[in-house]
Design a protein around this motif. Structure first.
Motif, PDB file in Angstrom:
ATOM      1  N   GLY A   4       0.891  -1.222  -0.090  1.00  0.00           N
ATOM      2  CA  GLY A   4      -0.146   0.015  -0.188  1.00  0.00           C
ATOM      3  C   GLY A   4       0.848   1.363  -0.149  1.00  0.00           C
ATOM      4  O   GLY A   4       0.527   2.112  -0.808  1.00  0.00           O
ATOM      5  N   VAL A  46      -8.344  -1.842  -4.226  1.00  0.00           N
ATOM      6  CA  VAL A  46      -7.412  -0.724  -5.029  1.00  0.00           C
ATOM      7  C   VAL A  46      -8.348   0.018  -5.737  1.00  0.00           C
ATOM      8  O   VAL A  46      -8.213   1.212  -6.129  1.00  0.00           O
ATOM      9  CB  VAL A  46      -6.218  -1.356  -5.532  1.00  0.00           C
ATOM     10  CG1 VAL A  46      -5.358  -0.190  -6.495  1.00  0.00           C
ATOM     11  CG2 VAL A  46      -5.069  -1.440  -4.377  1.00  0.00           C
ATOM     12  N   GLU A  88      -3.687  -1.740   4.089  1.00  0.00           N
ATOM     13  CA  GLU A  88      -2.717  -1.453   2.998  1.00  0.00           C
ATOM     14  C   GLU A  88      -3.439  -0.180   2.489  1.00  0.00           C
ATOM     15  O   GLU A  88      -2.776   0.879   1.726  1.00  0.00           O
ATOM     16  CB  GLU A  88      -2.977  -2.627   2.153  1.00  0.00           C
ATOM     17  CG  GLU A  88      -2.316  -4.021   2.594  1.00  0.00           C
ATOM     18  CD  GLU A  88      -0.697  -3.583   2.589  1.00  0.00           C
ATOM     19  OE1 GLU A  88      -0.148  -2.741   2.198  1.00  0.00           O
ATOM     20  OE2 GLU A  88       0.118  -4.877   2.962  1.00  0.00           O
ATOM     21  N   LEU A  89      -4.773  -0.054   2.349  1.00  0.00           N
ATOM     22  CA  LEU A  89      -5.491   1.120   1.684  1.00  0.00           C
ATOM     23  C   LEU A  89      -4.937   2.427   2.315  1.00  0.00           C
ATOM     24  O   LEU A  89      -4.921   3.418   1.746  1.00  0.00           O
ATOM     25  CB  LEU A  89      -6.954   0.812   1.465  1.00  0.00           C
ATOM     26  CG  LEU A  89      -7.274  -0.485   0.807  1.00  0.00           C
ATOM     27  CD1 LEU A  89      -9.053  -0.612   0.906  1.00  0.00           C
ATOM     28  CD2 LEU A  89      -6.973  -0.073  -0.841  1.00  0.00           C
ATOM     29  N   LEU A  92      -1.685   3.566   1.594  1.00  0.00           N
ATOM     30  CA  LEU A  92      -1.523   3.929   0.258  1.00  0.00           C
ATOM     31  C   LEU A  92      -2.299   5.520   0.201  1.00  0.00           C
ATOM     32  O   LEU A  92      -1.665   6.504  -0.356  1.00  0.00           O
ATOM     33  CB  LEU A  92      -2.829   3.308  -0.743  1.00  0.00           C
ATOM     34  CG  LEU A  92      -2.557   3.694  -2.326  1.00  0.00           C
ATOM     35  CD1 LEU A  92      -2.913   2.412  -3.014  1.00  0.00           C
ATOM     36  CD2 LEU A  92      -3.174   4.631  -2.737  1.00  0.00           C
TER      37      LEU A  92
END
Length: 367
Positions: A4, A46, A88-89, A92
């Motif tokens: 991410g 994603v 992970e998002l 990011l």
């Protein structure tokens, strides 16, 4: 460095060099997917993040408005994704914007455990927050339907002698027919999707979802079942529409909560929740009263348990298989993310309450 954060830094570089346009979310999503590599489990999330209008605001704004947009987007994502994917998002989002998003307290290492895959319990109260606008709008629309049904019955359907059940079936059939012909966009826009369930700008999907079927086979089945269970309904049209809207909402809301927690990739539409509730109510009362509660269609009496078995078998065949190849949810989660399942449970519960009230009156406990 996690995937991410790596994607976020890459996105930040693309923005700085002008090699990516924020005005084309689909192209941005495709580019991020290409950079993702072998992380298959992140492809759907994603893509979802890249096409969120809030992400464009996050990447275009500065200062306080940007921090507010980051908080709103992270809250939306927290209501949908499991802890491991969410982490992970958010990495990011932080790496691409330079703003640290609020993170819910969780143990990301537990995300891959079997216990984390089970969608129950439904979650803490904050999981309802993203659904608030849609739930409120759908609940507020029910009294409007009640009023409209009363007016329509008084001016049109009473003089024609139409039953309220027949009017409901014809309304659903007309909408479905229009969606097959001149208004094909209805089948794409009216169902409630996972992403739209927490989007305030698409809260109206909570109202439209029970009135359209994305699958024509399910539409034909539900229309036929509605003719059987409601064709001779003595209810006024206003009461029938009110109950239809509220039961659809009550069976869809928990299904959406489960799907958001377990990341079941599906959408919600049609009348399966209210139908399941009616069939389960009649079937359970048949057992509790130890006598048949049939649905009468002309000269034919159809026992409630027959509909329970036939309709339940067909629904199981539709609900248990994955509807999207990216779906990694377990069968229990897919079952509990269906309004049919919650309609069946609601019908059984209502039958038990009804029987308890009858016994209470018989014993003089109730007035």
């Amino acid at each position: 460095m996690g995937k991410g954060r790596e994607l976020g830094l890459q996105l930040r570089q693309w923005i700085a060099t002008g090699s990516v346009s924020l005005d084309n979310p689909q192209a941005l999503a495709n580019r991020l997917i290409d950079a993702l590599g072998a992380e298959e489990h992140l492809r759907g999330p994603v893509r979802d993040l890249a096409t969120q209008p809030l992400l464009q605001r996050v990447l275009q704004l500065q200062g306080g408005p940007q921090r507010s947009a980051v908080a709103a987007l992270s809250s939306h994502l927290a209501g949908i994704y499991a802890p491991g994917v969410l982490a992970e998002l958010l990495d990011l989002l932080e790496a691409s914007s330079g703003v640290a998003p609020p993170r819910p307290g969780f143990d990301a290492s537990a995300a891959g455990s079997p216990a984390a895959a089970v969608p129950l319990p439904l979650g803490r109260l904050e999981n309802l927050r993203p659904l608030g606008p849609g739930l409120a709008l759908a609940a507020a629309s029910a009294p409007v339907l009640f009023w409209a049904g009363g007016e329509l019955e008084q001016w049109f359907f009473d003089p024609w002698g139409w039953s309220s059940g027949l009017v409901l079936v014809l309304a659903l059939a007309l909408i479905q027919a229009l969606a097959l012909g001149p208004l094909k966009a209805l089948r794409r826009r009216w169902p409630l999707t996972l992403e739209a369930s927490g989007d305030p700008h698409r809260a109206w999907c909570w109202i439209t979802a029970p009135w359209i079927h994305a699958a024509n086979g399910e539409a034909l089945l539900n229309l036929g079942i509605l003719v059987i269970v409601l064709g001779a309904s003595p209810l006024p049209l206003s009461s029938l529409l009110l109950r239809y809207a509220l039961v659809a909402l009550a069976t869809t809301a928990p299904a959406v909560l489960v799907a958001r927690r377990a990341r079941v990739l599906r959408q919600w539409d049609g009348a399966s929740g209210p139908i399941a509730g009616l069939i389960a109510l009649a079937s359970t009362l048949s057992v509790l009263h130890w006598k048949a509660h049939p649905f009468v269609v002309g000269a034919v009496d159809i026992p409630a348990w027959v509909l329970l078995v036939v309709y339940g078998g067909l629904q199981l065949g539709w609900q248990l298989p994955r509807r999207d190849p990216r779906d990694t949810s377990i069968p229990l989660a897919r079952l509990l993310s269906s309004p049919w399942c919650w309609g069946t449970l609601a019908g059984i519960a209502w039958a038990l309450v009804t029987r308890a009230q009858e016994l209470g009156r018989g014993l003089g406990w109730l007035g």
